[in-house]
Motif scaffolding. Sequence first.
Motif, mmCIF file in Angstrom:
data_model
loop_
_atom_site.group_PDB
_atom_site.id
_atom_site.type_symbol
_atom_site.label_atom_id
_atom_site.label_comp_id
_atom_site.label_asym_id
_atom_site.label_seq_id
_atom_site.Cartn_x
_atom_site.Cartn_y
_atom_site.Cartn_z
ATOM 1 N N THR A 218 0.811 -1.225 0.000
ATOM 2 C CA THR A 218 0.000 0.000 0.000
ATOM 3 C C THR A 218 0.849 1.282 0.000
ATOM 4 N N LEU A 219 2.108 1.176 -0.461
ATOM 5 C CA LEU A 219 2.992 2.356 -0.433
ATOM 6 C C LEU A 219 2.384 3.540 -1.203
ATOM 7 N N PHE A 220 1.646 3.224 -2.282
ATOM 8 C CA PHE A 220 1.082 4.305 -3.099
ATOM 9 C C PHE A 220 -0.425 4.467 -2.883
ATOM 10 N N ASP A 221 -0.881 4.149 -1.705
ATOM 11 C CA ASP A 221 -2.296 4.303 -1.330
ATOM 12 C C ASP A 221 -2.763 5.739 -1.642
ATOM 13 N N ASN A 222 -3.954 5.851 -2.229
ATOM 14 C CA ASN A 222 -4.485 7.202 -2.474
ATOM 15 C C ASN A 222 -5.617 7.547 -1.499
ATOM 16 N N TYR A 223 -5.843 6.705 -0.514
ATOM 17 C CA TYR A 223 -6.796 6.934 0.589
ATOM 18 C C TYR A 223 -8.250 7.054 0.106
ATOM 19 N N GLU A 224 -8.520 6.582 -1.093
ATOM 20 C CA GLU A 224 -9.866 6.717 -1.665
ATOM 21 C C GLU A 224 -10.954 6.018 -0.844
ATOM 22 N N ASP A 290 27.878 11.167 2.597
ATOM 23 C CA ASP A 290 28.178 12.087 1.487
ATOM 24 C C ASP A 290 28.031 11.408 0.125
ATOM 25 N N PRO A 291 28.532 10.182 -0.024
ATOM 26 C CA PRO A 291 28.319 9.511 -1.319
ATOM 27 C C PRO A 291 26.833 9.316 -1.647
ATOM 28 N N ILE A 292 25.981 9.200 -0.627
ATOM 29 C CA ILE A 292 24.541 9.070 -0.893
ATOM 30 C C ILE A 292 24.021 10.378 -1.485
ATOM 31 N N THR A 293 24.448 11.495 -0.895
ATOM 32 C CA THR A 293 24.069 12.810 -1.428
ATOM 33 C C THR A 293 24.572 12.966 -2.864
ATOM 34 N N GLU A 294 25.807 12.576 -3.088
ATOM 35 C CA GLU A 294 26.384 12.722 -4.436
ATOM 36 C C GLU A 294 25.595 11.913 -5.459
ATOM 37 N N ALA A 295 25.265 10.685 -5.111
ATOM 38 C CA ALA A 295 24.518 9.823 -6.040
ATOM 39 C C ALA A 295 23.131 10.421 -6.295
ATOM 40 N N PHE A 296 22.530 10.975 -5.243
ATOM 41 C CA PHE A 296 21.192 11.555 -5.380
ATOM 42 C C PHE A 296 21.214 12.765 -6.332
ATOM 43 N N LYS A 297 22.286 13.564 -6.227
ATOM 44 C CA LYS A 297 22.390 14.750 -7.091
ATOM 45 C C LYS A 297 22.313 14.352 -8.573
ATOM 46 N N LYS A 298 22.933 13.236 -8.887
ATOM 47 C CA LYS A 298 22.911 12.778 -10.292
ATOM 48 C C LYS A 298 21.541 12.228 -10.676
ATOM 49 N N GLN A 299 20.934 11.519 -9.720
ATOM 50 C CA GLN A 299 19.660 10.850 -10.019
ATOM 51 C C GLN A 299 18.478 11.811 -10.095
ATOM 52 N N TYR A 300 18.498 12.812 -9.225
ATOM 53 C CA TYR A 300 17.291 13.613 -8.974
ATOM 54 C C TYR A 300 16.639 14.215 -10.224
ATOM 55 N N GLY A 302 16.220 13.179 -13.093
ATOM 56 C CA GLY A 302 15.404 12.225 -13.862
ATOM 57 C C GLY A 302 14.331 11.525 -13.044
ATOM 58 N N MET A 303 14.123 11.975 -11.815
ATOM 59 C CA MET A 303 13.186 11.246 -10.937
ATOM 60 C C MET A 303 11.789 11.855 -10.965
ATOM 61 N N ASP A 304 10.763 11.011 -11.240
ATOM 62 C CA ASP A 304 9.396 11.502 -11.070
ATOM 63 C C ASP A 304 8.961 11.261 -9.617
ATOM 64 N N LYS A 305 7.710 11.606 -9.290
ATOM 65 C CA LYS A 305 7.232 11.492 -7.902
ATOM 66 C C LYS A 305 7.298 10.041 -7.399
ATOM 67 N N THR A 306 6.997 9.103 -8.292
ATOM 68 C CA THR A 306 7.036 7.690 -7.903
ATOM 69 C C THR A 306 8.464 7.288 -7.530
ATOM 70 N N ALA A 307 9.409 7.704 -8.352
ATOM 71 C CA ALA A 307 10.812 7.367 -8.075
ATOM 72 C C ALA A 307 11.280 8.042 -6.787
ATOM 73 N N GLN A 308 10.800 9.266 -6.566
ATOM 74 C CA GLN A 308 11.186 9.974 -5.331
ATOM 75 C C GLN A 308 10.638 9.248 -4.102
ATOM 76 N N MET A 309 9.395 8.788 -4.194
ATOM 77 C CA MET A 309 8.793 8.045 -3.081
ATOM 78 C C MET A 309 9.610 6.782 -2.802
ATOM 79 N N ARG A 310 9.957 6.082 -3.861
ATOM 80 C CA ARG A 310 10.719 4.831 -3.712
ATOM 81 C C ARG A 310 12.077 5.114 -3.070
ATOM 82 N N TRP A 311 12.717 6.177 -3.513
ATOM 83 C CA TRP A 311 14.030 6.522 -2.975
ATOM 84 C C TRP A 311 13.913 6.871 -1.480
ATOM 85 N N LYS A 312 12.900 7.679 -1.156
ATOM 86 C CA LYS A 312 12.725 8.085 0.250
ATOM 87 C C LYS A 312 12.395 6.880 1.131
ATOM 88 N N TYR A 313 11.568 5.972 0.607
ATOM 89 C CA TYR A 313 11.221 4.774 1.380
ATOM 90 C C TYR A 313 12.491 3.959 1.698
#
Length: 530
Positions: A218-224, A290-300, A302-313
């Motif tokens: 239910t990670l992408f639950d829309n609470y409908e 710091d390497p996590i921040t560096e990798a994120f800078k490159k990824q960000y 190209g990331m849509d909201k779904t990818a951002q949610m997955r990354w944050k999770y």
Amino acid sequence: MKTMIPLFMIALLFAGCAKKEDRATPPNIIFIMSDDHAYQAISAYDDHLTRTPNIDRIASEGMLFTNACVTNSLCAPSRATILTGKHCHVHGKIDNRFPFDTTQVTFPQLFQQAGYQTAMFGKLHFGNNPKGIDEFKILPGQGRYYNPDFITNDGKIHIEGYTTDIITDLTMDWLKNRRDPDKPFLLFYLHKAPHREWLPAERHYKKFTKMHFPEPATLFDNYEGRGTAAKEAEMNILLHQNWSGDSKLRPEVLDELGIEPASDWDKKAMEYKYKRFTEEQLAAWNAVYDPITEAFKKQYPGMDKTAQMRWKYQRYMQDYLGCIAAVDEGVGTLLDYLDSEGLDEHTIVVYTSDQGFYLGEHGWFDKRFIYNESFKTPLLVRWPGVIKAGSINDEMVQNLDFAQTFLDAAGIEAPEDMQGESLVPLLKGEDDAWDRDAVYYHYYEYPAVHMVKRHYGIVTREYKLVHFYYDIDEWELYDRLKDPMEMQNQYNNPDYADVVAELTEKLAAIRLKYGDSKELDQKYIDMYNQ
Ligand code: SGN
Ligand code: CA
């Protein structure tokens, strides 16, 4: 309450001719509680996320409760309920801010009066110093993950190091060096971890930041299928976790990438943590994060909201579960010591949390709701000679029951106004003696952080009926057996009309039984708004 000489005091007179840990003396009690530890992150319950071999031992050598829950899924109210054996509307600590009614009796006071040695180490977080505790070292408020201060019987102290390990060390030091072997003891071993902002120990973040975890269904639950409360709560991982404060990106990267910080606090959060670290701790941290921040800078980009949610999770799980690893190790250290000293035989060991927590279910973190993951709390109990090893109990038990359980186990009379029930019959396997078929829940802290609306409800094995009130008037009904993930509110479904009618009556009756009422709801609203 009657004054009485506990049986064990008489037994102690004969201590010279009996073994120290003899059955005639009441058991020692070790109450281990962590903060915000979801049952989904204890492998005795569920091993799809992580392994907790030491905590699991308590269940494999004792009993696992699969239906343990809280009366109010928030830190301080839960702790006050545990200490008093009363619902929040009675002890007054309805939320993290309200004052505890200090005229209330807390169970350690009764243990101390009865001749037990009492001690407490770690996070208490209910706004007051404990009563009835011979020796305590507690974190002020929420406490810190690194280099913490402690409030002690003799003032404040500061200790350098990782807080979870320090709490274990303090507990072990007391057990080894300051315990009086001629007295039974009541020991509280209380972890701050895995509370937000989830800072693991170096040995664990090195490992956990490289791991990948399965996502909940239910990670992408829309609470409908639910009401306003679920839709308006501010505990969505994507929307409400902070990129810097929670996900641990360096704060300056938010500006660089044009990411709007959730709050000023978000930008300052990591700087604040950096300041608290010693130079060595900071260097170790930066080497991994710091390497996590560096990798994120490159990824960000190209990331849509779904990818951002997955990354944050993933970031959330890496740090949250990383924190639990140190808790589990600490529990192992304690259990090993009890075993090596022969103390295991005569000691009740309890592991629980102050409430459950969302690990991405419904897209959420945090707690507060009567919904499953925050309502349920882990409960594992070991009591050799009394509990049959490896037992599983599915009765509806609550944190409300702890005080009376411990008093019963120790042979101390419980005050009549406590509202729980002793779990001792269940621990002995006498399930027939237990006839509770419903529990009561009431959450108050609103408007406040995470914006979970005020609600109360009744929960049976089959159903959950909830009333959200204050700035709304909405009812929800869940069919727990057919819809365990609680995706569909059935309150207005005509097929459930009879269930609604029956449970509405039952809810009114349980409110009456525990002394809660509309007038009290209003009283607490008025006090809150003052
Ligand atoms: C802090 C947390 C919240 C959390 C409350 C209550 N924010 O405010 O996320 O719900 O504590 O938690 S933080 O960014 O400051 O960590 S409780 O366990 O004490 O009830
Ligand atoms: Ca908590």
